[in-house]
Motif scaffolding. Structure first.
Motif, PDB file in Angstrom:
ATOM      1  N   GLY A 376       0.928  -1.078   0.294  1.00 30.04           N
ATOM      2  CA  GLY A 376      -0.044   0.524  -0.271  1.00 30.04           C
ATOM      3  C   GLY A 376       0.957   1.492   0.141  1.00 30.04           C
ATOM      4  O   GLY A 376       1.748   0.966  -0.280  1.00 30.04           O
ATOM      5  N   ASP A 377       0.010   2.699   0.027  1.00 27.24           N
ATOM      6  CA  ASP A 377       1.368   3.624  -0.004  1.00 27.24           C
ATOM      7  C   ASP A 377      -0.010   4.454   0.796  1.00 27.24           C
ATOM      8  O   ASP A 377      -1.363   4.705   0.826  1.00 27.24           O
ATOM      9  CB  ASP A 377       1.135   3.825  -1.349  1.00 27.24           C
ATOM     10  CG  ASP A 377       0.411   4.079  -2.272  1.00 27.24           C
ATOM     11  OD1 ASP A 377      -0.998   4.305  -2.714  1.00 27.24           O
ATOM     12  OD2 ASP A 377       0.961   4.287  -3.395  1.00 27.24           O
ATOM     13  N   GLU A 378      -0.275   5.702   0.267  1.00 28.51           N
ATOM     14  CA  GLU A 378      -0.890   7.026   0.886  1.00 28.51           C
ATOM     15  C   GLU A 378      -1.262   6.955  -0.112  1.00 28.51           C
ATOM     16  O   GLU A 378      -2.787   7.601   0.373  1.00 28.51           O
ATOM     17  CB  GLU A 378      -0.356   8.301   0.775  1.00 28.51           C
ATOM     18  CG  GLU A 378       0.378   9.020  -0.175  1.00 28.51           C
ATOM     19  CD  GLU A 378       1.782   8.245  -0.783  1.00 28.51           C
ATOM     20  OE1 GLU A 378       2.630   8.130  -1.696  1.00 28.51           O
ATOM     21  OE2 GLU A 378       2.938   7.274  -0.077  1.00 28.51           O
ATOM     22  N   GLU A 448       4.396   4.366  13.396  1.00 25.27           N
ATOM     23  CA  GLU A 448       2.550   5.244  13.685  1.00 25.27           C
ATOM     24  C   GLU A 448       2.735   7.078  12.883  1.00 25.27           C
ATOM     25  O   GLU A 448       2.394   7.442  11.870  1.00 25.27           O
ATOM     26  CB  GLU A 448       2.423   5.815  14.878  1.00 25.27           C
ATOM     27  CG  GLU A 448       1.985   4.337  15.228  1.00 25.27           C
ATOM     28  CD  GLU A 448       3.093   2.593  15.738  1.00 25.27           C
ATOM     29  OE1 GLU A 448       2.894   1.916  16.044  1.00 25.27           O
ATOM     30  OE2 GLU A 448       4.528   3.822  15.772  1.00 25.27           O
ATOM     31  N   GLU A 449       4.601   7.685  13.405  1.00 27.29           N
ATOM     32  CA  GLU A 449       4.981   8.895  12.815  1.00 27.29           C
ATOM     33  C   GLU A 449       4.698   8.923  10.999  1.00 27.29           C
ATOM     34  O   GLU A 449       4.555  10.056   9.735  1.00 27.29           O
ATOM     35  CB  GLU A 449       5.787   9.111  13.529  1.00 27.29           C
ATOM     36  CG  GLU A 449       6.119  10.065  14.927  1.00 27.29           C
ATOM     37  CD  GLU A 449       7.014  10.168  15.658  1.00 27.29           C
ATOM     38  OE1 GLU A 449       7.041  11.139  16.537  1.00 27.29           O
ATOM     39  OE2 GLU A 449       8.151   9.654  14.355  1.00 27.29           O
ATOM     40  N   TYR A 450       5.786   8.028  10.310  1.00 28.48           N
ATOM     41  CA  TYR A 450       5.753   7.432   9.056  1.00 28.48           C
ATOM     42  C   TYR A 450       3.519   7.562   8.732  1.00 28.48           C
ATOM     43  O   TYR A 450       3.785   8.276   7.526  1.00 28.48           O
ATOM     44  CB  TYR A 450       6.272   6.707   8.936  1.00 28.48           C
ATOM     45  CG  TYR A 450       6.623   6.327   7.301  1.00 28.48           C
ATOM     46  CD1 TYR A 450       7.513   6.681   6.678  1.00 28.48           C
ATOM     47  CD2 TYR A 450       5.450   4.834   7.011  1.00 28.48           C
ATOM     48  CE1 TYR A 450       6.759   5.722   5.501  1.00 28.48           C
ATOM     49  CE2 TYR A 450       5.976   4.700   5.699  1.00 28.48           C
ATOM     50  CZ  TYR A 450       6.932   5.341   4.636  1.00 28.48           C
ATOM     51  OH  TYR A 450       6.993   5.012   3.219  1.00 28.48           O
ATOM     52  N   ASN A 487      14.876   0.642   4.428  1.00 26.38           N
ATOM     53  CA  ASN A 487      15.347   2.483   4.222  1.00 26.38           C
ATOM     54  C   ASN A 487      13.525   3.063   4.075  1.00 26.38           C
ATOM     55  O   ASN A 487      13.920   2.904   2.919  1.00 26.38           O
ATOM     56  CB  ASN A 487      16.185   2.974   4.625  1.00 26.38           C
ATOM     57  CG  ASN A 487      17.376   2.970   4.573  1.00 26.38           C
ATOM     58  OD1 ASN A 487      17.403   3.208   6.583  1.00 26.38           O
ATOM     59  ND2 ASN A 487      18.924   2.731   4.867  1.00 26.38           N
ATOM     60  N   PHE A 488      12.920   3.687   4.595  1.00 26.02           N
ATOM     61  CA  PHE A 488      11.529   3.987   4.258  1.00 26.02           C
ATOM     62  C   PHE A 488      11.482   5.436   4.194  1.00 26.02           C
ATOM     63  O   PHE A 488      11.744   5.773   5.501  1.00 26.02           O
ATOM     64  CB  PHE A 488      10.010   3.429   4.772  1.00 26.02           C
ATOM     65  CG  PHE A 488      10.404   1.814   4.392  1.00 26.02           C
ATOM     66  CD1 PHE A 488       9.575   1.509   2.647  1.00 26.02           C
ATOM     67  CD2 PHE A 488      11.213   0.443   4.876  1.00 26.02           C
ATOM     68  CE1 PHE A 488       9.908   0.148   3.078  1.00 26.02           C
ATOM     69  CE2 PHE A 488      10.939  -0.589   4.329  1.00 26.02           C
ATOM     70  CZ  PHE A 488      10.064  -0.874   3.460  1.00 26.02           C
ATOM     71  N   ILE A 489      10.859   6.277   3.802  1.00 22.52           N
ATOM     72  CA  ILE A 489      11.222   7.378   3.308  1.00 22.52           C
ATOM     73  C   ILE A 489      10.138   8.328   3.082  1.00 22.52           C
ATOM     74  O   ILE A 489       9.257   7.933   2.248  1.00 22.52           O
ATOM     75  CB  ILE A 489      12.503   8.293   2.675  1.00 22.52           C
ATOM     76  CG1 ILE A 489      13.601   7.634   2.614  1.00 22.52           C
ATOM     77  CG2 ILE A 489      12.590   9.229   2.479  1.00 22.52           C
ATOM     78  CD1 ILE A 489      14.590   7.672   1.499  1.00 22.52           C
ATOM     79  N   VAL A 490       9.613   9.357   4.051  1.00 22.69           N
ATOM     80  CA  VAL A 490       7.988   9.605   3.305  1.00 22.69           C
ATOM     81  C   VAL A 490       8.670  11.885   3.112  1.00 22.69           C
ATOM     82  O   VAL A 490       9.667  11.812   4.078  1.00 22.69           O
ATOM     83  CB  VAL A 490       7.379   9.852   5.137  1.00 22.69           C
ATOM     84  CG1 VAL A 490       7.952  10.802   6.202  1.00 22.69           C
ATOM     85  CG2 VAL A 490       6.450  11.067   4.298  1.00 22.69           C
ATOM     86  N   SER A 495       5.241   8.794   0.544  1.00 22.72           N
ATOM     87  CA  SER A 495       6.780   7.689   0.568  1.00 22.72           C
ATOM     88  C   SER A 495       7.358   6.501  -0.640  1.00 22.72           C
ATOM     89  O   SER A 495       7.142   6.941  -1.129  1.00 22.72           O
ATOM     90  CB  SER A 495       5.171   5.970   0.710  1.00 22.72           C
ATOM     91  OG  SER A 495       5.051   5.337  -0.054  1.00 22.72           O
ATOM     92  N   GLU A 496       8.526   7.095   0.533  1.00 21.38           N
ATOM     93  CA  GLU A 496       9.734   6.637  -1.169  1.00 21.38           C
ATOM     94  C   GLU A 496      10.140   5.308  -0.603  1.00 21.38           C
ATOM     95  O   GLU A 496      10.390   5.583   0.999  1.00 21.38           O
ATOM     96  CB  GLU A 496      10.888   8.000  -1.630  1.00 21.38           C
ATOM     97  CG  GLU A 496       9.783   8.445  -1.817  1.00 21.38           C
ATOM     98  CD  GLU A 496      11.016   9.593  -2.139  1.00 21.38           C
ATOM     99  OE1 GLU A 496      12.229   9.670  -1.742  1.00 21.38           O
ATOM    100  OE2 GLU A 496      10.905  10.841  -2.498  1.00 21.38           O
ATOM    101  N   LEU A 497      11.391   4.297  -1.479  1.00 25.91           N
ATOM    102  CA  LEU A 497      12.143   3.281  -1.265  1.00 25.91           C
ATOM    103  C   LEU A 497      13.317   3.853  -0.657  1.00 25.91           C
ATOM    104  O   LEU A 497      13.801   4.281  -1.761  1.00 25.91           O
ATOM    105  CB  LEU A 497      11.500   1.934  -1.678  1.00 25.91           C
ATOM    106  CG  LEU A 497      11.001   1.497  -1.032  1.00 25.91           C
ATOM    107  CD1 LEU A 497       9.131   2.118  -0.896  1.00 25.91           C
ATOM    108  CD2 LEU A 497       9.548   0.058  -1.254  1.00 25.91           C
ATOM    109  N   ASP A 498      14.294   3.461  -0.109  1.00 25.58           N
ATOM    110  CA  ASP A 498      15.871   4.086  -0.583  1.00 25.58           C
ATOM    111  C   ASP A 498      16.646   3.256  -1.738  1.00 25.58           C
ATOM    112  O   ASP A 498      16.903   3.845  -2.097  1.00 25.58           O
ATOM    113  CB  ASP A 498      16.383   3.599   0.944  1.00 25.58           C
ATOM    114  CG  ASP A 498      17.778   4.573   0.954  1.00 25.58           C
ATOM    115  OD1 ASP A 498      18.121   5.341   0.566  1.00 25.58           O
ATOM    116  OD2 ASP A 498      18.476   3.619   1.327  1.00 25.58           O
TER     117      ASP A 498
END
Length: 970
Positions: A376-378, A448-450, A487-490, A495-498
């Protein structure tokens, strides 16, 4: 006592017994001789003892001064003997043979040796396997076998488990196996100058050999975490430790001080050697030692098989050279290091599945054994992170996802499953994934912050991940992306994958109910055939189910399998391993009202009592077995109709049933989860609402199938006019028929001659039932019987009689025998009319036989006989008549038509029409199931013959018709 002395004494005694007197000279001589004999015995013993004491053999020792009898080729041997003098010359000889006294009987010269410091040093490097000794001053032949030493060759091997590794990732790790027939030994390791001592330490000293508790460098130290492996390596390379690692005069590894401590860990040298992270006991030579910058030592190791890591080692081909420090034993091990190119290849680009069912993934991993998966994603409104690891070294990971439970507040085992691999969920239990705000290396945030920054939840508190959805994942597409490093980035709400290494899509589609069909299968326990393939092989589609056969209800139904997986004790294996579901799971699904699902198998209610139904709540799997085809969206419910526990009441003959599956939608509200639960209902009110339907009663879907449970029966073909089975008097005579018993059943036909028939016969032959219900068997041999011989034929299922018939032996089967007269009734009348309306009972009687015959005929209306006569018809002929009802008043008018062979009956209701505009008048119904309607094809009866009804009836009928015509004209 010496035998000679004993003999002398006996002679003296005998002489004294035979003589009256003895002289003193004779006595003295006897005493002297006896004394000499005794002295001779003691003298001989003393001589032997002196000989043994005079022998002084050579002692062979190793360089440490320990006595040895066996040495490995290359080890130095010291020959030690008290009489050896400086510069004495000795021969080294090899043993060719020993004699029976275990003495060297044959030997060969090897080399000449010179004593030094009262010792003779023997270099065994060029000696072959065998026994050796020295000869020289004070060492003479014969040489006893105990005074030799043996030279043997050390068996030594080293090998990597993989021919190729990568420079990072899981595939950078392989195993090194060092093996020998020697107990303990030290080894020098180098790579032909291609690796320096630091790189060799990095390869051989690794946390890959440490369990989750970390590294212990000594009994009193706290376990070291993964970051301190660098400290262990630094200490091994430090001058404080390596200055103690030198070689002696024979180039053997020697440690000056085992208590020297490392500057980083504070651990002593020996503890650094024995840590779990250093399974090969690696030490680094002091700077002044030969080639100290390109080799390391393995100190006092035994056979060892442990992980080594080539992380961050340059690409290339390497040959590791391992040599034992005190023997000639050596080995090489080749390996190739290449740059890592991690990849996660999903077996499908798009995983299309009904929402609420199970999605099964297989991901082939290259240059890595694990990966992180974001589902999933946003944009899809939901995110979970998985960690997956190839735990069975298959090169891939396989796991299943329950889309009904994913995101719901439930146990993780209800959501994810893998049989052979490791799988963890961030939402349900946490993983080692790292979440970053804006970029890797910036601010670390929680899962959760992600989710909060992706606008999936309102507040980032513990367990708030379950607030992402209010109902199960809906029929839309969900991204499924694989990351290499976790590593997962917001960034900006996205969302992005490193390090993305794979991508697929999970496309959930709308579930529903399409159709229900019924099949039959041979009598057995419901779960006897417990795979989809087996059930497909044994099932035949039918709507009549012979009692004792298995009923198979096939439903094209989807969206409920995930709920069933979470409820059933078999869990995911009910689907992945085709273990099937317990029938109580269907009961629990029906009982979970809010889910909006009803699955029933019920008899038609004709008694006003609760109808007979499948006992999902109390049956075992041998009574009712449920298996699903998750990919096709199909459910199979197998019922053993012979089991008294499969239904909640006993079955009645010719009982009609309906199999129903319904997914109910609520008129006003959609499904929502109850608080802290995966269960729910319409707006969480408790009212039924299928989770994937909108709020509209038109969304409800229902599928039904009617079927009848009938008594097992069969009919034989090739009957003659007397309804006897015709069987030819030949070998392999054929006997045929049809049955309602399930194809594939264990059926046979038993034929037995009547008592007066000669020769008599009894045969039981297999009867294979085809899909259309036909069966046939071959009787071995009736060629000895005569035409007209009679007997019985019985069709049997499972050894029990199902149907029988008389049998007659014929020379040739008559395919078209003359059938006796048989009068069928076809009668029809309206079901309901208003008072004063015209209504009639239309009757046709047909002789369906071949021969002319006569039958009695009677028609009654409202209890009164309106016609009674004898009818005579030729074969195939029919006659029709019509009778008017008196509809002047409201009434219930029962009617009946009978012949000797058939009957039909019904009721005409005369009543005023109801005001309800929606009530429609019943259509005319044909009441006789057995009647044959041949009115379109029948030949008109010959007017001259006037069969059956007689002249009077015909005249009355004509007058009535004329009057009706006149009334209609007026």
């Amino acid at each position: 006592m010496d035998r000679a002395l004993i003999n002398q004494r006996n002679t003296t005694i005998q002489h004294n017994m035979t003589s009256d007197s003895v002289s003193y000279r004779e006595k003295g001589r006897a005493v002297f001789l006896a004394a000499m004999m005794v002295l001779s015995v003691f003298a001989m013993s003393a001589a032997f003892a002196g000989s043994a004491a005079a022998h002084d053999g050579v002692t062979y020792k190793d360089v440490d001064g320990d006595e040895v009898s066996v040495v490995f080729q290359g080890q130095d041997v010291i020959a030690d003997k008290t009489e050896i003098d400086e510069d004495d010359t000795y021969e080294l000889r090899s043993v060719n043979d020993y004699n029976d006294q275990n003495e060297v009987s044959d030997s060969s010269f090897e080399e000449e040796l010179t004593a030094d410091d009262e010792e003779v040093e023997i270099d065994t490097s060029d000696l072959d396997e065998g026994d050796y000794f020295i000869l020289g001053p004070d060492v003479d032949r014969p040489v006893d076998q105990d005074d030799v030493f043996e030279v043997t060759i050390q068996d030594f091997d080293a090998e990597f488990d993989d021919d190729e590794v990568t420079d990072e990732g899981e595939d950078s790790v392989t195993e090194l196996d060092v093996d020998s027939d020697r107990g303990t030994y030290s080894v020098n390791v180098s790579a032909d100058g291609d690796l320096d001592e630091e790189e060799l330490v990095d390869i051989l000293v690794t946390l890959e050999n440490v369990d989750s508790d970390g590294v212990e460098v000594d009994d009193g130290a706290d376990p070291l975490d993964g970051e301190e492996i660098g400290d262990i390596r630094s200490d091994l390379l430090s001058d404080d430790i390596r200055d103690e690692v030198v070689t002696d005069g024979d180039d053997r590894l020697y440690i000056d001080d085992e208590t020297a401590t490392g500057p980083e860990t504070g651990a002593e040298l020996q503890d650094l050697v024995e840590t779990d992270a250093n399974p090969f006991n690696v030490l680094v030579y002091a700077d002044g030692e030969d080639d100290a910058d390109e080799k390391v030592a393995m100190s006092s190791i035994s056979d060892t098989d442990a992980d080594v890591s080539f992380y961050d080692i340059d690409d290339g081909d390497y040959t590791f050279e391992l040599s034992v420090d005190d023997t000639e034993a050596e080995a090489t091990a080749d390996i190739t290091v290449r740059e890592e190119d991690a990849d996660a290849d999903f077996d499908q680009g798009v995983y299309e599945q009904h929402a609420g069912d199970i999605v099964e993934y297989e991901i082939e991993l290259e240059d890595t054994d694990d990966a992180y998966i974001q589902i999933g994603d946003e944009d899809s409104g939901f995110v979970d992170i998985l960690y997956v690891e190839d735990d069975d070294d298959s090169g891939s990971v396989e796991f299943a996802v329950n889309t009904r439970m994913l995101g719901a507040d439930t146990d993780v085992e209800n959501v994810y499953y893998s049989d052979d691999d490791e799988i963890e969920s961030e939402l349900y239990e946490g993983t080692d994934a790292t979440f970053w705000d804006d970029d890797v290396g910036e601010d670390v945030i929680t899962y959760e912050e992600y989710l909060e920054e992706l606008n999936l939840i309102d507040e980032a508190g513990p367990d708030d991940g379950f607030d992402q959805i209010v109902r199960p994942l809906q029929p839309i597409s969900y991204d499924v992306a694989a990351d290499n490093n976790g590593n997962f980035i917001v960034d900006g709400g996205e969302s992005e994958l490193d390090d993305e290494i794979g991508f697929a899509t999970m496309d959930l589609v709308r579930p529903g109910v399409d159709a229900v069909n019924t099949h039959v299968a041979p009598e057995d326990d419901a779960d006897e055939d417990d795979s989809l393939e087996d059930i497909d092989d044994i099932a035949t589609e039918r709507m009549d189910v012979a009692e004792d056969d298995r009923l198979v209800v096939q439903a094209e139904a989807s969206g409920i399998f995930g709920w069933m997986v979470a409820e059933d004790d078999n869990g995911f294996e009910a689907i992945t391993d085709e273990d099937g579901f317990h029938p109580e799971t269907i009961h629990e699904l029906n009982d979970q009202t809010g889910e909006g699902v009803t699955i029933e198998i019920e008899a038609d209610d004709i008694t006003g009592q609760d109808p007979t139904s499948a006992a999902f709540d109390s049956a075992d799997e041998e009574d009712i077995f449920v298996i699903v085809d998750n990919d096709a969206g199909e459910m199979y419910i197998v019922v053993d109709t012979s089991s008294s526990d499969a239904f909640d009441r006993d079955l009645d003959p010719d009982q009609d049933f309906t199999a129903t599956i319904e997914y109910e939608a609520d008129d006003d509200d959609r499904f929502e989860f109850h608080s802290n639960s995966p269960q729910g209902s319409a707006d969480a009110t408790g009212e039924p609402a299928f989770p994937y339907f909108g709020a509209d009663e038109d969304e409800t879907e229902v599928a039904t199938q009617e079927f009848t449970v009938v008594e097992p029966d069969a009919e034989f073909d090739n009957l003659d006019a007397d309804e006897r089975v015709q069987v030819e008097n030949v070998e392999d005579a054929l006997i045929e028929g049809t049955t309602n018993v399930a194809p594939g059943s264990d059926a046979d036909v038993r034929v037995t001659s009547d008592s007066e028939v000669e020769p008599s016969f009894t045969y039981t032959v297999d009867a294979e039932i085809a899909a259309d219900g036909s069966f046939e068997g071959e009787i071995d041999d009736l060629s000895g019987n005569q035409e007209g011989d009679t007997g019985d034929a019985t069709f049997r299922v499972g050894g029990s009689d199902t149907a029988d018939a008389d049998l007659v032996v014929v020379e040739a089967v008559d395919d078209d025998p003359e059938l006796p007269a048989d009068f069928d009734v076809d009668a029809a009348a309206p079901g309901e009319v208003e008072p004063g309306d015209d209504a009639s009972l239309d009757v046709t009687v047909t002789n369906v036989g071949d021969e002319t015959g006569t039958t009695s005929y009677e028609v009654t209306i409202d209890g009164e006989t309106v016609d009674a006569d004898d009818l005579e018809l030729d074969g195939g002929d029919s006659v029709s008549e019509s009778y008017d009802f008196d509809t002047a008043d409201e009434a219930e008018l029962d009617w009946e038509v009978t012949t000797d062979d058939d009957a039909a009956s019904g009721t005409l209701t005369v009543a005023e029409e109801e005001d309800d505009d929606d009530v429609e008048e019943d259509d005319d119904v044909e009441e006789d199931d057995d009647a044959v309607d041949d009115t379109d094809d029948e030949e008109p009866a010959d007017d001259d013959e006037q069969p059956g009804f007689g002249v009077a009836v015909a005249v009355v009928a004509l007058l009535a018709a004329a009057m009706l015509a006149l009334r209609r004209q007026n």
